[in-house]
Design a protein around this motif. Structure first.
Motif, PDB file in Angstrom:
ATOM      1  N   GLN A   1      -9.775   8.285 -16.688  1.00  0.00           N
ATOM      2  CA  GLN A   1      -8.947   7.099 -16.512  1.00  0.00           C
ATOM      3  C   GLN A   1      -9.306   6.370 -15.228  1.00  0.00           C
ATOM      4  N   SER A   2      -9.634   7.125 -14.178  1.00  0.00           N
ATOM      5  CA  SER A   2     -10.057   6.514 -12.920  1.00  0.00           C
ATOM      6  C   SER A   2     -11.342   5.722 -13.112  1.00  0.00           C
TER       7      SER A   2
ATOM      8  N   ALA B   1      -7.531  12.430 -15.987  1.00  0.00           N
ATOM      9  CA  ALA B   1      -7.345  11.597 -14.795  1.00  0.00           C
ATOM     10  C   ALA B   1      -8.681  11.063 -14.289  1.00  0.00           C
ATOM     11  N   ARG B   2      -9.738  11.887 -14.355  1.00  0.00           N
ATOM     12  CA  ARG B   2     -11.067  11.455 -13.898  1.00  0.00           C
ATOM     13  C   ARG B   2     -11.610  10.342 -14.784  1.00  0.00           C
TER      14      ARG B   2
ATOM     15  N   ALA C   1     -17.771   9.185 -15.137  1.00  0.00           N
ATOM     16  CA  ALA C   1     -16.808  10.286 -15.052  1.00  0.00           C
ATOM     17  C   ALA C   1     -17.467  11.648 -15.170  1.00  0.00           C
TER      18      ALA C   1
ATOM     19  N   ASP D   1     -10.549   2.465 -15.003  1.00  0.00           N
ATOM     20  CA  ASP D   1      -9.922   1.458 -14.125  1.00  0.00           C
ATOM     21  C   ASP D   1     -10.937   0.871 -13.155  1.00  0.00           C
ATOM     22  N   ARG D   2     -11.808   1.722 -12.620  1.00  0.00           N
ATOM     23  CA  ARG D   2     -12.779   1.264 -11.628  1.00  0.00           C
ATOM     24  C   ARG D   2     -13.806   0.316 -12.241  1.00  0.00           C
TER      25      ARG D   2
END
Length: 340
Positions: free
Chosen positions: A40-41, A37-38, A14, A44-45
Motif C-alpha cells: 500500500q505504501s 502495508a508495504r 514493494a 501511494d508513493r
C-alpha cells in the motif's frame, strides 16, 4: 511524457510478486499485514490507480471521453456538453459527464474516477483554484483540455472566452446608459472567470473616468439563482443602492431579478440588470435579460476536437498544444434599457 504507473512497477517497488499486489488490491485479507502495508505504501508513493477497464483496453483504446464541469444545473455547461458530445459521437466516442458542483474535493474524486477508468482524455473546467487537482491528475498520463479557462502556466490546450473583454462590455453598456454606481454580483472569488469579469468591469469604469469605488462588489458562495436572490436582498438593504447591477452569470442575474420583483422594485426603471452567458432563459425571463453571450456550444466542440487531435490513434498528425480565446458579444434586452 511520463509513463503511466502499472502493477508491475508497484510489485518492483514493494519487492513482491505481481500476484501479491493483485491480492492486496482485490483480496487484502489474504495478505499478511506487514506485506499489505508495504504494498500500500508503494501504491501511494507511485500514485498507482487500478484500471477497472483494463480487460477492455487490452483489446484496444478507451472509447470514452471525460467531461467535468462546474455546474450541470447551469444551462451554459449543458451547451458546452452538447458541443463536446456531438463531436465525440462523430468520432465514435462516448462522453462521461460529471459535475464537480464547484467543489475542489468532488473534482478530485471525479478526476480519480477518470484515471481509474483510463478514459481517452478529459475536458475540464477546474473548480480547484490552487491547481493541486490538476497536478495530481497529470501523473496519470491522460491528456486533458481546459474549458472556459485559459491554460496559464501549463502546456495543455485550452478553450476560453475573453472574460476581461466581457466584463468591460457589460459595464461599458451600463455607463453609456448613464449609470455611475454599479453593483457586481460576483460569485466565488476563487474562480478565474469571476475575477476576470471584475477586471473588465473596472477597465470600463476607468475608461469613463470613474474610480473603482463606483463598483460595489457583492460576492456569493455559488453561481445559482438562490445565490442571486440572496445578493438581491443584500442589494435592497444598501442605504445608497446602486442604480445598476452586473452579475457574473445569468443564473445570478435571474435571482436578482426575482428579488427585485418580489420587493416591487422596477427593472429596468429602478435598477438595470446585465447578466453573463446568455443562456436560453435570459431571453425568456419576465423582463428579458441583457447578457454577455459566450459561444458555449463552440467551446465544447473546439475542446473535443483538440482532445481528439492529441489522442489520434494513427499518430499521423503532430499535435501542438494551443490556447483558443473566443470573443464575447453583448446582447441588449429590456432589463438594461432604462433612461438615466
Amino acid at each position: 511524457m511520463a509513463q503511466s504507473v502499472g502493477i508491475k512497477d508497484v510489485a518492483r517497488a514493494a519487492g513482491v510478486s505481481v500476484g501479491t499486489v493483485s491480492n492486496v488490491i482485490n483480496r487484502p485479507d489474504a495478505v499478511a499485514t506487514e506485506t499489505r502495508a508495504r504494498v500500500q505504501s508503494a501504491i501511494d508513493r507511485l500514485g498507482y490507480v487500478r484500471s477497472e477497464s483494463a480487460r477492455q483496453l487490452r483489446a484496444g483504446r478507451s472509447r470514452i471521453m471525460g467531461l467535468l464541469v462546474l455546474d450541470m444545473g447551469n444551462p451554459f455547461f449543458v451547451d458546452v456538453a452538447r458541443g463536446a458530445e456531438r463531436t465525440a459521437r462523430d468520432a465514435g466516442l462516448g462522453v462521461m459527464v460529471c459535475n464537480s458542483a464547484e467543489s475542489a474535493s468532488e473534482e478530485a474524486d471525479y478526476l480519480s474516477l477518470f484515471a481509474e477508468q483510463r478514459v481517452r482524455g478529459v475536458l475540464l473546467t477546474p473548480a480547484d483554484a490552487t491547481g493541486r487537482n490538476i497536478e495530481t491528475f497529470r501523473r496519470h498520463n491522460i491528456p486533458f483540455v481546459l474549458v472556459d479557462r485559459v491554460a496559464e502556466g501549463t502546456t495543455e490546450c485550452s478553450v476560453s472566452v475573453d472574460d476581461v473583454a466581457g466584463g468591460a462590455l457589460a459595464v461599458r453598456h451600463l455607463v453609456d446608459a448613464g449609470h455611475r454606481s454599479i453593483a457586481y454580483v460576483s460569485g466565488p472569488p476563487g474562480l478565474n472567470q469571476v475575477r476576470d469579469r471584475r477586471t473588465g468591469a473596472l477597465h470600463a469604469l476607468k475608461e469613463a473616468g470613474l474610480g473603482p469605488d463606483a463598483l460595489r462588489e457583492l460576492p456569493t458562495e455559488r453561481l445559482d439563482v438562490a445565490a442571486g436572490r440572496d445578493a438581491g436582498a443584500r442589494l435592497l438593504g444598501l442605504a445608497d443602492r446602486p442604480t445598476a447591477v452586473f452579475c457574473a452569470n445569468d443564473l445570478l442575474a435571474l435571482g436578482v431579478l426575482q428579488a427585485m420583483y418580489a420587493a416591487g422594485v422596477g427593472v429596468p426603471d429602478d435598477l438595470a440588470i446585465v447578466g453573463y452567458d446568455d443562456i436560453e432563459f435570459a431571453a425568456a425571463a419576465a423582463v428579458p435579460l441583457t447578457s454577455v453571450r459566450q459561444p458555449a456550444v463552440t467551446m465544447g466542440t473546439l475542446a473535443a476536437e483538440m482532445l481528439l487531435e492529441e489522442t489520434e490513434e494513427d499518430g499521423t498528425k503532430r499535435h501542438e498544444h494551443r490556447r483558443v480565446v473566443l470573443q464575447p458579444e453583448l446582447v441588449v434586452r429590456r432589463s438594461s434599457l432604462s433612461a438615466r
